[in-house]
Design an enzyme around this catalytic site. Structure first.
Site, PDB file in Angstrom:
ATOM      1  N   HIS A   1      39.569  40.658  46.875  1.00  0.00           N
ATOM      2  CA  HIS A   1      41.021  40.678  46.973  1.00  0.00           C
ATOM      3  C   HIS A   1      41.576  39.271  47.190  1.00  0.00           C
ATOM      4  CE1 HIS A   1      39.671  41.639  51.213  1.00  0.00           C
ATOM      5  NE2 HIS A   1      40.383  40.545  51.423  1.00  0.00           N
TER       6      HIS A   1
ATOM      7  N   GLU B   1      46.213  41.623  49.265  1.00  0.00           N
ATOM      8  CA  GLU B   1      46.582  41.849  50.656  1.00  0.00           C
ATOM      9  C   GLU B   1      47.854  41.070  50.944  1.00  0.00           C
ATOM     10  OE1 GLU B   1      45.344  40.775  55.244  1.00  0.00           O
ATOM     11  OE2 GLU B   1      43.884  40.425  53.635  1.00  0.00           O
TER      12      GLU B   1
ATOM     13  N   HIS C   1      49.720  31.978  38.972  1.00  0.00           N
ATOM     14  CA  HIS C   1      50.186  33.354  38.809  1.00  0.00           C
ATOM     15  C   HIS C   1      49.032  34.334  38.977  1.00  0.00           C
ATOM     16  CE1 HIS C   1      48.933  32.306  34.578  1.00  0.00           C
ATOM     17  NE2 HIS C   1      48.322  33.469  34.712  1.00  0.00           N
TER      18      HIS C   1
ATOM     19  N   GLU D   1      51.878  37.467  35.399  1.00  0.00           N
ATOM     20  CA  GLU D   1      51.829  37.432  33.946  1.00  0.00           C
ATOM     21  C   GLU D   1      51.426  38.808  33.433  1.00  0.00           C
ATOM     22  OE1 GLU D   1      50.160  34.184  30.889  1.00  0.00           O
ATOM     23  OE2 GLU D   1      48.564  35.359  31.829  1.00  0.00           O
TER      24      GLU D   1
END
Length: 362
Positions: A105, A156, A174, A220
């Site tokens: 993550h 998170e 991004h 994106e």
């Protein structure tokens, strides 16, 4: 002596190569590119502890703290002894190839948790996996993604009480996600009050668009058929692409999946990861011609990666020139083993013991 680490509440960035847009009343914008349980979860400890406003705005570094606000030691002598086994280049290389690694993550800070959750679930199609409030430590966080954390990448989001805005900086680029219909997704953003330059654009045969979340993080959108992992990439900017590729290949064991030079945009990108892009989230490194360093701001924090052995991982990273900012060892209270390091550009990664992570998910 306790190792000094920093909470992700005061870090990291963004220098968009895309045109700007007009902001809307709810903070959502659209762009088109120019070319659970009450147990302590591992992610909460990955430098996601809260900091005070005075620490943030006075520019003072916080003390080394755990989620309970206590100083984090780097491990007991017995634990540290495990990491003192020197690895040769050959042994490290072979072990890294056999290690089971996966991007788990990304951690970053937001100014309004509920607003961001609403945007991600209603506009980007994510699911709220988990949300919790830690009033005694002054923060809340939430995990969102497109599937269970045992198999899928997640984000998170951390909200620190009283802090409603962060500096994304110029280094963070991004997040990339796959959607079946870019135009439809953009329409959802429009319906929520977002503004746009154009609905979509075709780049390299792929229909894409760029949307901005309420905190200014870019997403994106790439039009793709359904995939097991819609979360495609985390894009970070680097000052020396070849150096970064070499580091992530040797120290992290990532594969160079593809590399492309874009003279028109004056940049070169390298996509790196632990498996094919349609099944795994990957890291996209971008080098802008002539730019050697970036401001990391204080919004984006780090990526978490799973490993079978944080001690060997730390030794291998040291061998290949990485900086260890948290020595390997168990976290206080839950005994989940982690370690943290910086790449050549100062981007932070936290490695988490795979078995411990799965126990935490239970």
């Amino acid at each position: 002596m306790a190792l000094q680490i920093f909470s992700p509440k005061i870090q990291q960035p963004l220098n968009s190569i895309f045109p700007s847009s007009t902001s809307s009343s709810n903070g959502c914008s659209v762009f088109v590119p120019c070319a659970y349980s009450s147990s302590r979860r591992i992610a909460l400890f990955q430098f996601s502890t809260a900091i005070t406003q005075s620490q943030l705005f006075n520019g003072k570094a916080p003390e080394s703290v755990s989620a309970e606000g206590k100083v984090i030691e780097s491990g007991t002598n017995a634990e540290l002894a495990q990491s003192n086994i020197a690895l040769s280049d050959e042994n490290a290389s072979e072990w890294i190839k056999k290690d089971k690694r996966r991007m788990l993550h990304a951690v970053y800070r937001v100014g309004n948790l509920d607003k961001t959750i609403k945007f991600y679930t209603e506009c980007l199609g994510m699911k709220l996996l988990r949300k919790r409030d830690i009033p005694e430590e002054g923060y809340s966080n939430a995990f969102l993604g497109y599937g269970p954390e045992e198999t899928n990448f997640a984000v998170e989001l951390t909200y620190n009480y009283g802090v409603d805005k962060y500096d994304i900086g110029t280094g963070f680029g991004h997040f990339g996600i796959s959607v079946e219909d870019v135009a439809k997704t953009v329409d959802l953003v429009k319906a929520k009050g977002g503004t746009w330059n154009l609905v979509q654009s075709e780049v390299g045969g792929t229909i894409i668009a760029l949307v901005e979340d309420p905190d200014g993080y870019n997403f994106e959108l790439l039009q793709r058929k359904p995939t097991p992992e819609p979360f495609r990439q985390v894009m970070l900017r680097v000052g020396d692409l070849d150096q970064s590729i070499n580091f992530y290949k040797k120290a992290f064991g990532m594969e160079l999946l593809r590399k492309r030079d874009n003279p028109y945009n004056k940049n070169t990108i390298a996509v790196m990861g632990y498996g094919p892009e349609d099944k795994n989230a990957v890291l996209e490194l971008t080098y802008n011609y002539g730019v050697k360093s970036y401001d990391k701001g204080n919004g984006y924090a780090q990526i978490a990666v799973g490993t079978n052995d944080v001690y060997k991982t730390a030794e291998a990273i040291k061998l290949y020139g990485g900086e260890i900012v948290l020595e390997p060892g168990p976290l206080p209270g839950i005994n989940t083993k982690i370690m943290a390091c910086l790449d050549p550009d100062g981007w932070k990664t936290v490695f988490v013991d795979n078995a411990d992570f799965m126990k935490e998910l239970e």
